[in-house]
Design a protein around this motif. Sequence first.
Motif, PDB file in Angstrom:
ATOM      1  N   GLU A   1      51.422 -56.010  37.831  1.00  0.00           N
ATOM      2  CA  GLU A   1      50.213 -56.059  37.022  1.00  0.00           C
ATOM      3  C   GLU A   1      49.192 -57.044  37.556  1.00  0.00           C
ATOM      4  OE1 GLU A   1      53.557 -58.290  34.836  1.00  0.00           O
ATOM      5  OE2 GLU A   1      53.305 -56.552  36.116  1.00  0.00           O
ATOM      6  N   CYS A   2      49.665 -58.104  38.234  1.00  0.00           N
ATOM      7  CA  CYS A   2      48.746 -59.111  38.752  1.00  0.00           C
ATOM      8  C   CYS A   2      47.834 -58.528  39.831  1.00  0.00           C
ATOM      9  CB  CYS A   2      49.532 -60.292  39.324  1.00  0.00           C
ATOM     10  SG  CYS A   2      50.616 -61.067  38.125  1.00  0.00           S
ATOM     11  N   GLY A   3      48.350 -57.584  40.612  1.00  0.00           N
ATOM     12  CA  GLY A   3      47.536 -56.950  41.636  1.00  0.00           C
ATOM     13  C   GLY A   3      46.706 -55.813  41.090  1.00  0.00           C
ATOM     14  N   ALA A   4      47.192 -55.152  40.012  1.00  0.00           N
ATOM     15  CA  ALA A   4      46.490 -53.991  39.487  1.00  0.00           C
ATOM     16  C   ALA A   4      45.177 -54.360  38.810  1.00  0.00           C
ATOM     17  CB  ALA A   4      47.395 -53.240  38.508  1.00  0.00           C
ATOM     18  N   VAL A   5      45.091 -55.552  38.221  1.00  0.00           N
ATOM     19  CA  VAL A   5      43.878 -55.939  37.492  1.00  0.00           C
ATOM     20  C   VAL A   5      42.658 -56.017  38.418  1.00  0.00           C
ATOM     21  CG1 VAL A   5      42.784 -57.751  36.131  1.00  0.00           C
ATOM     22  CG2 VAL A   5      45.125 -57.085  35.643  1.00  0.00           C
ATOM     23  N   PRO A   6      42.706 -56.778  39.529  1.00  0.00           N
ATOM     24  CA  PRO A   6      41.526 -56.794  40.396  1.00  0.00           C
ATOM     25  C   PRO A   6      41.235 -55.449  41.040  1.00  0.00           C
ATOM     26  CG  PRO A   6      43.341 -58.007  41.410  1.00  0.00           C
ATOM     27  CD  PRO A   6      43.739 -57.724  39.991  1.00  0.00           C
ATOM     28  N   ILE A   7      42.289 -54.647  41.303  1.00  0.00           N
ATOM     29  CA  ILE A   7      42.056 -53.322  41.876  1.00  0.00           C
ATOM     30  C   ILE A   7      41.283 -52.455  40.893  1.00  0.00           C
ATOM     31  CG2 ILE A   7      43.178 -51.205  42.668  1.00  0.00           C
ATOM     32  CD1 ILE A   7      45.457 -52.926  43.726  1.00  0.00           C
ATOM     33  N   ALA A   8      41.695 -52.476  39.623  1.00  0.00           N
ATOM     34  CA  ALA A   8      40.990 -51.683  38.611  1.00  0.00           C
ATOM     35  C   ALA A   8      39.538 -52.132  38.477  1.00  0.00           C
ATOM     36  CB  ALA A   8      41.711 -51.792  37.263  1.00  0.00           C
ATOM     37  N   GLY A   9      39.309 -53.445  38.529  1.00  0.00           N
ATOM     38  CA  GLY A   9      37.930 -53.933  38.476  1.00  0.00           C
ATOM     39  C   GLY A   9      37.105 -53.439  39.641  1.00  0.00           C
ATOM     40  N   SER A  10      37.708 -53.417  40.826  1.00  0.00           N
ATOM     41  CA  SER A  10      36.992 -52.934  42.007  1.00  0.00           C
ATOM     42  C   SER A  10      36.714 -51.437  41.907  1.00  0.00           C
ATOM     43  CB  SER A  10      37.806 -53.253  43.270  1.00  0.00           C
ATOM     44  OG  SER A  10      37.079 -52.906  44.429  1.00  0.00           O
ATOM     45  N   LEU A  11      37.649 -50.676  41.352  1.00  0.00           N
ATOM     46  CA  LEU A  11      37.433 -49.235  41.182  1.00  0.00           C
ATOM     47  C   LEU A  11      36.242 -48.975  40.268  1.00  0.00           C
ATOM     48  CD1 LEU A  11      41.106 -47.935  40.788  1.00  0.00           C
ATOM     49  CD2 LEU A  11      39.596 -47.612  42.751  1.00  0.00           C
ATOM     50  N   ILE A  12      36.140 -49.746  39.184  1.00  0.00           N
ATOM     51  CA  ILE A  12      35.007 -49.560  38.277  1.00  0.00           C
ATOM     52  C   ILE A  12      33.702 -49.896  38.987  1.00  0.00           C
ATOM     53  CG2 ILE A  12      33.931 -50.396  36.144  1.00  0.00           C
ATOM     54  CD1 ILE A  12      36.718 -50.797  35.016  1.00  0.00           C
ATOM     55  N   ARG A  13      33.712 -50.938  39.813  1.00  0.00           N
ATOM     56  CA  ARG A  13      32.506 -51.293  40.566  1.00  0.00           C
ATOM     57  C   ARG A  13      32.106 -50.177  41.530  1.00  0.00           C
ATOM     58  NH1 ARG A  13      34.791 -56.642  40.600  1.00  0.00           N
ATOM     59  NH2 ARG A  13      33.359 -58.159  39.647  1.00  0.00           N
ATOM     60  N   ARG A  14      33.082 -49.433  42.034  1.00  0.00           N
ATOM     61  CA  ARG A  14      32.793 -48.376  43.006  1.00  0.00           C
ATOM     62  C   ARG A  14      32.470 -47.060  42.339  1.00  0.00           C
ATOM     63  NH1 ARG A  14      31.085 -50.759  47.078  1.00  0.00           N
ATOM     64  NH2 ARG A  14      31.543 -49.021  48.474  1.00  0.00           N
ATOM     65  N   GLY A  15      32.295 -47.061  41.036  1.00  0.00           N
ATOM     66  CA  GLY A  15      31.834 -45.861  40.351  1.00  0.00           C
ATOM     67  C   GLY A  15      32.907 -45.033  39.681  1.00  0.00           C
TER      68      GLY A  15
ATOM     69  N   THR B   1      35.263 -43.818  36.804  1.00  0.00           N
ATOM     70  CA  THR B   1      35.152 -43.916  35.352  1.00  0.00           C
ATOM     71  C   THR B   1      36.144 -44.937  34.816  1.00  0.00           C
ATOM     72  OG1 THR B   1      35.378 -42.689  33.276  1.00  0.00           O
ATOM     73  CG2 THR B   1      36.750 -41.981  35.087  1.00  0.00           C
ATOM     74  N   PRO B   2      35.729 -45.812  33.904  1.00  0.00           N
ATOM     75  CA  PRO B   2      36.643 -46.853  33.405  1.00  0.00           C
ATOM     76  C   PRO B   2      37.945 -46.300  32.840  1.00  0.00           C
ATOM     77  CG  PRO B   2      34.400 -47.344  32.742  1.00  0.00           C
ATOM     78  CD  PRO B   2      34.372 -45.982  33.367  1.00  0.00           C
ATOM     79  N   ALA B   3      37.908 -45.127  32.229  1.00  0.00           N
ATOM     80  CA  ALA B   3      39.129 -44.551  31.663  1.00  0.00           C
ATOM     81  C   ALA B   3      40.176 -44.327  32.750  1.00  0.00           C
ATOM     82  CB  ALA B   3      38.810 -43.236  30.959  1.00  0.00           C
ATOM     83  N   ALA B   4      39.755 -43.802  33.902  1.00  0.00           N
ATOM     84  CA  ALA B   4      40.693 -43.565  34.997  1.00  0.00           C
ATOM     85  C   ALA B   4      41.168 -44.882  35.597  1.00  0.00           C
ATOM     86  CB  ALA B   4      40.035 -42.702  36.071  1.00  0.00           C
ATOM     87  N   ALA B   5      40.262 -45.843  35.762  1.00  0.00           N
ATOM     88  CA  ALA B   5      40.645 -47.138  36.328  1.00  0.00           C
ATOM     89  C   ALA B   5      41.634 -47.856  35.423  1.00  0.00           C
ATOM     90  CB  ALA B   5      39.401 -48.005  36.548  1.00  0.00           C
TER      91      ALA B   5
ATOM     92  N   ARG C   1      33.684 -48.440  24.680  1.00  0.00           N
ATOM     93  CA  ARG C   1      32.249 -48.640  24.866  1.00  0.00           C
ATOM     94  C   ARG C   1      32.010 -49.408  26.151  1.00  0.00           C
ATOM     95  NH1 ARG C   1      30.325 -50.552  18.769  1.00  0.00           N
ATOM     96  NH2 ARG C   1      31.086 -48.674  17.659  1.00  0.00           N
ATOM     97  N   ALA C   2      30.978 -49.011  26.850  1.00  0.00           N
ATOM     98  CA  ALA C   2      30.688 -49.619  28.148  1.00  0.00           C
ATOM     99  C   ALA C   2      30.414 -51.113  28.021  1.00  0.00           C
ATOM    100  CB  ALA C   2      29.506 -48.912  28.816  1.00  0.00           C
ATOM    101  N   GLU C   3      29.791 -51.534  26.917  1.00  0.00           N
ATOM    102  CA  GLU C   3      29.433 -52.957  26.788  1.00  0.00           C
ATOM    103  C   GLU C   3      30.655 -53.841  26.571  1.00  0.00           C
ATOM    104  OE1 GLU C   3      28.529 -50.976  22.728  1.00  0.00           O
ATOM    105  OE2 GLU C   3      28.311 -50.519  24.870  1.00  0.00           O
TER     106      GLU C   3
END
Length: 338
Positions: free
Chosen positions: A118-132, A134-138, A190-192
């Motif tokens: 989980e420690c590695g998955a958190v920054p990866i998910a954040g990077s995926l959201i930055r790259r476009g 969808t947050p649900a998939a990330a 919600r996105a916010e």
Amino acid sequence: MTAVDPGTAQETHDSPPPRRLFGDRIGSVEVLAVLLVLLVLFRNPLADAISNPRLQTWTTVFVSVMVQAVPFLVFGVALSAVIAVYVPRSFWSKALPKHPALAVPVASGAGMILPGCECGAVPIAGSLIRRGVTPAAALAFLLAAPAINPIVLAATAVAFPNNPEMVVGRGVASLIVAMIMGWLWLRLGRAEWIRLPHRPDLDGVPRGQAFWAAVRHDVVHAGGFLVVGAMAAATINVVVPERWLQTLADNPILSIIALAVLAVLLSICSEADAFVAASLSQFSLTSRLVFLVVGPMVDLKLISMQAGVFGRRFAFRFAPTTFAVCVLIAVAVGAVLL
């Protein structure tokens, strides 16, 4: 047009910048030197404090959590930087289905091929959201990757050699939870609520320089909250008496709730939690399955890291919902398979 007094303009340009409270020469080296001096001056009181058994236990648990988590945090941060710098945004639009509801199960299944916790998955998910992405998939990937990757499932098989159904139960329940949480985000999120920390603009920067800038940024944010979570987990280990666990194990409902809460408090890395669950032999297999499903998705260090990467508004909503879904799905899967 208003005239400007030349004297005033000259004074504005020539005035020295305001001095900092501690001057401009105090940096990390000076701080380290002060800490070393303090350690020398107070070495005797510190030695007496360290000899305390409870503090030794606290230190052991804290170091254990950090040793387990840091390698995977580094791996996740490095992969996050690779995604941010070397993977073009167009790749994700081609790799994932365009419909967000279909992207959720695909992203959840991708967790099976990425060893990590989980420690590695958190920054990866954040990077995926930055790259476009969808947050649900990330977020579905964030939950699935540390729970159903091959290393975790293999460790579970080794820890439960006489109960192969525990491996199947863990994989199925964790995958279902990840997809449900992704779809719930599509419905209710919600996105916010997601406020990613500002990362320096990497566009137009040489790739090597951009890579290290992204690594430093994510280590500061995710690593700091990992330390806070590890400290909280160590404190809980010292405070909670072991005899309470034996009392709770005798009640089927309380045993499930107890191991679910224990998984949050202990904050054990997903590659090692199966061996802890196997050692809790006084509890039922269903209770231990709940422990294995909750742990990689909701624990103190993970909540702290989510607050650091996605924002506190997100973490305080996402973590309790994930906890409830984990317990319900794990109990249902346990009732069928165990």
